[in-house]
Scaffold this active site. Structure first.
Site, PDB file in Angstrom:
ATOM      1  CE  LYS A 218      13.957 -11.661   3.253  1.00  0.00           C
ATOM      2  NZ  LYS A 218      13.551 -14.038   4.658  1.00  0.00           N
TER       3      LYS A 218
ATOM      4  CG  HIS B 227       9.516   2.305  12.135  1.00  0.00           C
ATOM      5  ND1 HIS B 227       9.876   0.904  12.360  1.00  0.00           N
ATOM      6  CD2 HIS B 227       9.290   2.179  13.437  1.00  0.00           C
ATOM      7  CE1 HIS B 227       9.372  -0.132  13.094  1.00  0.00           C
ATOM      8  NE2 HIS B 227       9.348   0.579  14.241  1.00  0.00           N
TER       9      HIS B 227
ATOM     10  CB  SER C  63      -1.045   0.231   1.176  1.00  0.00           C
ATOM     11  OG  SER C  63      -0.383   0.377   2.723  1.00  0.00           O
ATOM     12  CG  ASN C  64       3.035   2.953   3.186  1.00  0.00           C
ATOM     13  OD1 ASN C  64       3.377   3.665   3.156  1.00  0.00           O
ATOM     14  ND2 ASN C  64       2.958   1.349   3.869  1.00  0.00           N
TER      15      ASN C  64
HETATM   16  C1  GRF Z   1       3.929  -0.740   6.387  1.00  0.00           C
HETATM   17  O1  GRF Z   1       3.595  -0.541   7.987  1.00  0.00           O
HETATM   18  C2  GRF Z   1       5.591  -0.044   6.822  1.00  0.00           C
HETATM   19  O2  GRF Z   1       5.806   1.372   7.623  1.00  0.00           O
HETATM   20  C3  GRF Z   1       5.683  -1.393   7.486  1.00  0.00           C
HETATM   21  O3  GRF Z   1       5.121  -2.759   6.577  1.00  0.00           O
HETATM   22  C4  GRF Z   1       4.309  -1.793   6.344  1.00  0.00           C
HETATM   23  C5  GRF Z   1       4.464  -2.036   4.852  1.00  0.00           C
HETATM   24  O4  GRF Z   1       3.138  -2.415   4.361  1.00  0.00           O
HETATM   25  N1  GRF Z   1       7.157  -0.988   7.042  1.00  0.00           N
HETATM   26  P1  GRF Z   1       2.291  -1.702   2.652  1.00  0.00           P
HETATM   27  O5  GRF Z   1       3.166  -3.680   2.189  1.00  0.00           O
HETATM   28  O6  GRF Z   1       3.160  -0.781   2.465  1.00  0.00           O
HETATM   29  O7  GRF Z   1       1.108  -2.060   2.548  1.00  0.00           O
END
Ligand code: GRF
Length: 201
Positions: free
Chosen positions: A91, A109, A13-14
């Site tokens: 990783k 994070h 999602s990010n």
């Molecule tokens: C997010 O909460 C990010 O902060 C963390 O892992 C999660 C990934 O979510 N590092 P997505 O795969 O981006 O939906």
């Protein structure tokens, strides 16, 4: 136009937020490649959907750690990435990639670092730790990636309240919404030169 390479292991999602941020003009840049250690990740599916080249590079495709590090590094170089954005990448990056892209790797994070970071602090474990600590606030942090897990310099943070009755899942959802905004805002600021990343050397 900043050329961004994204490394992601899961849902993506990010990654999606960054792709949409570029398309909407909030980031003067483009996600040019996606690398995942998980062949079935949502991230690779989203990359395919957006027409972005995606690569599955993992301990399965490259059994030796040095070999994998070299493959990741050369893939990012082949796409002339100027910034590497980790987006739920589970990783640790190898020494070669970290050296070649020193000062050019960022991560998001889901907590207010330096609280609730470090080895093993990922996914729901982060939100469980926030609730167990009875913190009044949590949030999201964008930071530079160094050899030390979650310890690179903080570039930006955004707070959300911890509410009575929160479960790890409700807190995670509240944090995720601000993560997306914060990541797009911060990568946009990097792309516009408003946040100046350290010159390697
Ligand atoms: C997010 O909460 C990010 O902060 C963390 O892992 C999660 C990934 O979510 N590092 P997505 O795969 O981006 O939906």
């Amino acid at each position: 136009m900043l050329r961004i390479g994204v490394l992601a292991s899961g849902r993506g999602s990010n990654l999606q937020a960054l792709v949409e941020g570029c398309a909407a003009g909030h980031i003067p840049g483009r996600v040019v490649v996606v690398v995942s250690n998980n062949s079935r990740s949502g991230a690779l599916a989203r990359a395919a959907g957006a027409g972005i080249p995606g690569y599955h590079l993992s301990g399965h495709t490259h059994p030796g750690p040095g070999e994998l590090d070299a493959a990741i590094c050369s893939t990012l170089q082949a796409h002339t990435c100027e910034l590497v954005a980790l987006a739920g990448y589970m990783k640790q990056l190898g020494p070669r990639t970290l050296t070649v892209f020193r000062g050019r790797v960022v991560n998001v994070h889901p907590a207010l670092l330096p609280r609730h970071g470090g080895m093993g602090m990922y996914g729901m474990r982060v939100h469980e730790a926030v609730l167990a600590s009875q913190d009044d606030y949590s949030g999201a942090t964008v930071h530079l990636v160094t050899e030390e897990y979650d310890q690179g310099p903080v570039l930006a943070q955004c707070r959300v309240p911890v509410l009575p009755g929160d479960t790890p899942a409700t807190l995670a959802a509240r944090v995720l919404a601000v993560e997306h905004e914060l990541y797009v805002k911060t990568v946009g600021a990097i792309a516009r030169g408003e946040i100046v990343l350290p010159v390697p050397g």
